[in-house]
Design a protein around this motif. Structure first.
Motif, PDB file in Angstrom:
ATOM      1  N   GLN A   1       0.820  -1.211   0.000  1.00  0.00           N
ATOM      2  CA  GLN A   1       0.000   0.000   0.000  1.00  0.00           C
ATOM      3  C   GLN A   1       0.856   1.263   0.000  1.00  0.00           C
ATOM      4  O   GLN A   1       0.488   2.281  -0.600  1.00  0.00           O
ATOM      5  CB  GLN A   1      -0.929  -0.003   1.217  1.00  0.00           C
ATOM      6  CG  GLN A   1      -1.985  -1.081   1.190  1.00  0.00           C
ATOM      7  CD  GLN A   1      -2.933  -0.932   0.024  1.00  0.00           C
ATOM      8  OE1 GLN A   1      -3.391   0.158  -0.300  1.00  0.00           O
ATOM      9  NE2 GLN A   1      -3.223  -2.040  -0.637  1.00  0.00           N
ATOM     10  N   THR A   2       2.000   1.207   0.657  1.00  0.00           N
ATOM     11  CA  THR A   2       2.914   2.345   0.669  1.00  0.00           C
ATOM     12  C   THR A   2       3.448   2.616  -0.729  1.00  0.00           C
ATOM     13  O   THR A   2       3.547   3.769  -1.163  1.00  0.00           O
ATOM     14  CB  THR A   2       4.084   2.089   1.641  1.00  0.00           C
ATOM     15  OG1 THR A   2       3.564   1.951   2.968  1.00  0.00           O
ATOM     16  CG2 THR A   2       5.082   3.238   1.621  1.00  0.00           C
ATOM     17  N   GLU A   3       3.783   1.561  -1.445  1.00  0.00           N
ATOM     18  CA  GLU A   3       4.263   1.722  -2.818  1.00  0.00           C
ATOM     19  C   GLU A   3       3.151   2.254  -3.715  1.00  0.00           C
ATOM     20  O   GLU A   3       3.382   3.097  -4.595  1.00  0.00           O
ATOM     21  CB  GLU A   3       4.774   0.384  -3.360  1.00  0.00           C
ATOM     22  CG  GLU A   3       5.525   0.484  -4.671  1.00  0.00           C
ATOM     23  CD  GLU A   3       6.763   1.363  -4.588  1.00  0.00           C
ATOM     24  OE1 GLU A   3       7.081   2.044  -5.586  1.00  0.00           O
ATOM     25  OE2 GLU A   3       7.414   1.370  -3.514  1.00  0.00           O
ATOM     26  N   ALA A   4       1.921   1.788  -3.471  1.00  0.00           N
ATOM     27  CA  ALA A   4       0.782   2.295  -4.242  1.00  0.00           C
ATOM     28  C   ALA A   4       0.571   3.780  -3.964  1.00  0.00           C
ATOM     29  O   ALA A   4       0.279   4.566  -4.882  1.00  0.00           O
ATOM     30  CB  ALA A   4      -0.479   1.508  -3.901  1.00  0.00           C
ATOM     31  N   ALA A   5       0.737   4.182  -2.701  1.00  0.00           N
ATOM     32  CA  ALA A   5       0.600   5.598  -2.348  1.00  0.00           C
ATOM     33  C   ALA A   5       1.669   6.424  -3.038  1.00  0.00           C
ATOM     34  O   ALA A   5       1.416   7.557  -3.473  1.00  0.00           O
ATOM     35  CB  ALA A   5       0.686   5.769  -0.830  1.00  0.00           C
ATOM     36  N   TRP A   6       2.865   5.866  -3.150  1.00  0.00           N
ATOM     37  CA  TRP A   6       3.957   6.560  -3.849  1.00  0.00           C
ATOM     38  C   TRP A   6       3.619   6.749  -5.329  1.00  0.00           C
ATOM     39  O   TRP A   6       3.819   7.830  -5.893  1.00  0.00           O
ATOM     40  CB  TRP A   6       5.241   5.759  -3.682  1.00  0.00           C
ATOM     41  CG  TRP A   6       6.394   6.257  -4.487  1.00  0.00           C
ATOM     42  CD1 TRP A   6       6.970   5.642  -5.561  1.00  0.00           C
ATOM     43  CD2 TRP A   6       7.136   7.471  -4.293  1.00  0.00           C
ATOM     44  NE1 TRP A   6       8.015   6.396  -6.044  1.00  0.00           N
ATOM     45  CE2 TRP A   6       8.135   7.519  -5.288  1.00  0.00           C
ATOM     46  CE3 TRP A   6       7.031   8.516  -3.378  1.00  0.00           C
ATOM     47  CZ2 TRP A   6       9.027   8.583  -5.388  1.00  0.00           C
ATOM     48  CZ3 TRP A   6       7.929   9.569  -3.478  1.00  0.00           C
ATOM     49  CH2 TRP A   6       8.906   9.592  -4.462  1.00  0.00           C
ATOM     50  N   GLU A   7       3.109   5.708  -5.957  1.00  0.00           N
ATOM     51  CA  GLU A   7       2.764   5.798  -7.380  1.00  0.00           C
ATOM     52  C   GLU A   7       1.642   6.808  -7.597  1.00  0.00           C
ATOM     53  O   GLU A   7       1.666   7.578  -8.577  1.00  0.00           O
ATOM     54  CB  GLU A   7       2.365   4.416  -7.895  1.00  0.00           C
ATOM     55  CG  GLU A   7       3.525   3.426  -7.923  1.00  0.00           C
ATOM     56  CD  GLU A   7       3.101   2.029  -8.287  1.00  0.00           C
ATOM     57  OE1 GLU A   7       1.875   1.811  -8.503  1.00  0.00           O
ATOM     58  OE2 GLU A   7       3.962   1.132  -8.362  1.00  0.00           O
ATOM     59  N   LEU A   8       0.661   6.821  -6.719  1.00  0.00           N
ATOM     60  CA  LEU A   8      -0.424   7.793  -6.828  1.00  0.00           C
ATOM     61  C   LEU A   8       0.101   9.216  -6.644  1.00  0.00           C
ATOM     62  O   LEU A   8      -0.289  10.137  -7.365  1.00  0.00           O
ATOM     63  CB  LEU A   8      -1.507   7.497  -5.782  1.00  0.00           C
ATOM     64  CG  LEU A   8      -2.442   6.323  -6.070  1.00  0.00           C
ATOM     65  CD1 LEU A   8      -3.256   5.994  -4.829  1.00  0.00           C
ATOM     66  CD2 LEU A   8      -3.355   6.636  -7.242  1.00  0.00           C
ATOM     67  N   ALA A   9       0.991   9.396  -5.685  1.00  0.00           N
ATOM     68  CA  ALA A   9       1.534  10.731  -5.412  1.00  0.00           C
ATOM     69  C   ALA A   9       2.377  11.239  -6.568  1.00  0.00           C
ATOM     70  O   ALA A   9       2.499  12.454  -6.772  1.00  0.00           O
ATOM     71  CB  ALA A   9       2.370  10.703  -4.131  1.00  0.00           C
ATOM     72  N   ASP A  10       2.949  10.331  -7.324  1.00  0.00           N
ATOM     73  CA  ASP A  10       3.799  10.723  -8.446  1.00  0.00           C
ATOM     74  C   ASP A  10       2.990  10.988  -9.711  1.00  0.00           C
ATOM     75  O   ASP A  10       3.558  11.268 -10.768  1.00  0.00           O
ATOM     76  CB  ASP A  10       4.832   9.625  -8.711  1.00  0.00           C
ATOM     77  CG  ASP A  10       6.161  10.186  -9.185  1.00  0.00           C
ATOM     78  OD1 ASP A  10       6.463  11.352  -8.870  1.00  0.00           O
ATOM     79  OD2 ASP A  10       6.913   9.456  -9.862  1.00  0.00           O
ATOM     80  N   ASP A  11       1.660  10.906  -9.604  1.00  0.00           N
ATOM     81  CA  ASP A  11       0.791  11.131 -10.762  1.00  0.00           C
ATOM     82  C   ASP A  11      -0.401  11.977 -10.327  1.00  0.00           C
ATOM     83  O   ASP A  11      -1.552  11.563 -10.420  1.00  0.00           O
ATOM     84  CB  ASP A  11       0.331   9.788 -11.329  1.00  0.00           C
ATOM     85  CG  ASP A  11      -0.460   9.943 -12.627  1.00  0.00           C
ATOM     86  OD1 ASP A  11      -0.285  10.979 -13.315  1.00  0.00           O
ATOM     87  OD2 ASP A  11      -1.253   9.035 -12.952  1.00  0.00           O
ATOM     88  N   LEU A  12      -0.099  13.186  -9.856  1.00  0.00           N
ATOM     89  CA  LEU A  12      -1.156  14.055  -9.329  1.00  0.00           C
ATOM     90  C   LEU A  12      -2.123  14.553 -10.399  1.00  0.00           C
ATOM     91  O   LEU A  12      -3.196  15.068 -10.073  1.00  0.00           O
ATOM     92  CB  LEU A  12      -0.533  15.250  -8.602  1.00  0.00           C
ATOM     93  CG  LEU A  12       0.234  14.911  -7.319  1.00  0.00           C
ATOM     94  CD1 LEU A  12       0.857  16.175  -6.725  1.00  0.00           C
ATOM     95  CD2 LEU A  12      -0.672  14.244  -6.299  1.00  0.00           C
ATOM     96  N   ASP A  13      -1.743  14.420 -11.660  1.00  0.00           N
ATOM     97  CA  ASP A  13      -2.649  14.807 -12.751  1.00  0.00           C
ATOM     98  C   ASP A  13      -3.461  13.619 -13.237  1.00  0.00           C
ATOM     99  O   ASP A  13      -4.222  13.737 -14.206  1.00  0.00           O
ATOM    100  CB  ASP A  13      -1.850  15.400 -13.915  1.00  0.00           C
ATOM    101  CG  ASP A  13      -1.222  16.739 -13.557  1.00  0.00           C
ATOM    102  OD1 ASP A  13      -1.875  17.510 -12.826  1.00  0.00           O
ATOM    103  OD2 ASP A  13      -0.090  17.005 -13.998  1.00  0.00           O
TER     104      ASP A  13
END
Length: 220
Positions: free
Chosen positions: A145-157
């Motif tokens: 889930q932490t890695e998923a949060a990182w991927e989401l944060a890196d794609d704010l658009d």
């Protein structure tokens, strides 16, 4: 997108001082920061409490969180009942470009709005526990889930995020916002040069406003 950073990025502590007056040592960490701290503005009249500061490898304070409202309990995945507590945590992240570590041993990556979004996402995860999962497996779940949060944060658009305008020091500011079964997360920047993240549940994000904390030592 600007390079994001997980240098010194640790989730806000889930124990020790929440909902209680912070000890002197905790406040000293906040006082060492060369940037202003943010919390909810004066429209919020409930309890406020310090959580944890995060530091880079050179010892510089990089970020920290301030809690508001009830002390959050762990929410089990799939729980449909309305959570009893209402809380929001505001994460302040120092805004800086890529820079060399003080001892010359390497470079620290630049921080960005994505840094704040990731810290907020991980902070929310720290108060979440998958239902019917063995304790031994939770670490694996949390890592995923932490890695998923990182991927989401890196794609704010990306499609997972929507835009939300909220006041920061009385000025309307743009944020990225998303909801999940665990709560909500948002992130943006300030004119003071720091990035803001926030997360919570039981308390609507749409009515929030942010402001500089005038006296962090008052939390002792």
């Amino acid at each position: 997108m600007e390079t994001t950073s997980r240098v010194g990025a640790t989730a806000p502590a889930t124990e020790g001082g929440q909902g209680l007056a912070a000890d002197r040592g905790t406040v000293d960490g906040y006082l060492r920061a060369p940037f202003p701290w943010y919390g909810l503005d004066e429209a919020f009249t409930g309890p406020r409490w310090l959580m944890q500061v995060g530091m880079a490898s050179d010892g510089a304070v990089e970020h920290g969180s301030i809690g508001h409202g009830d002390t959050p309990s762990v929410l089990h995945e799939g729980v449909s009942a309305e959570p009893r507590e209402k809380f929001a945590a505001v994460v302040t992240v120092a805004g800086h470009p890529s820079r060399r570590v003080a001892d010359g041993s390497g470079l620290l990556e630049a921080t960005s709005v994505s840094s704040a979004a990731w810290l907020a996402g991980v902070g929310l995860l720290s108060f979440t526990w998958p239902g019917q999962m063995d304790h031994a497996l939770r670490d694996d779940w949390l890592e995923q889930q932490t890695e998923a949060a990182w991927e989401l944060a890196d794609d704010l658009d990306g499609p997972e995020w929507s835009k939300l305008s909220l006041p920061v020091d009385g000025v309307a500011s743009s944020f990225r916002y998303r909801e999940s079964e665990f709560g909500w997360v948002l992130a943006g920047s300030t004119e003071a040069g720091v990035h803001l993240g926030a997360y919570g549940r039981g308390m609507s994000a749409y009515g929030l406003g942010f402001a500089v904390v005038k006296d962090i030592s008052a939390y002792v």
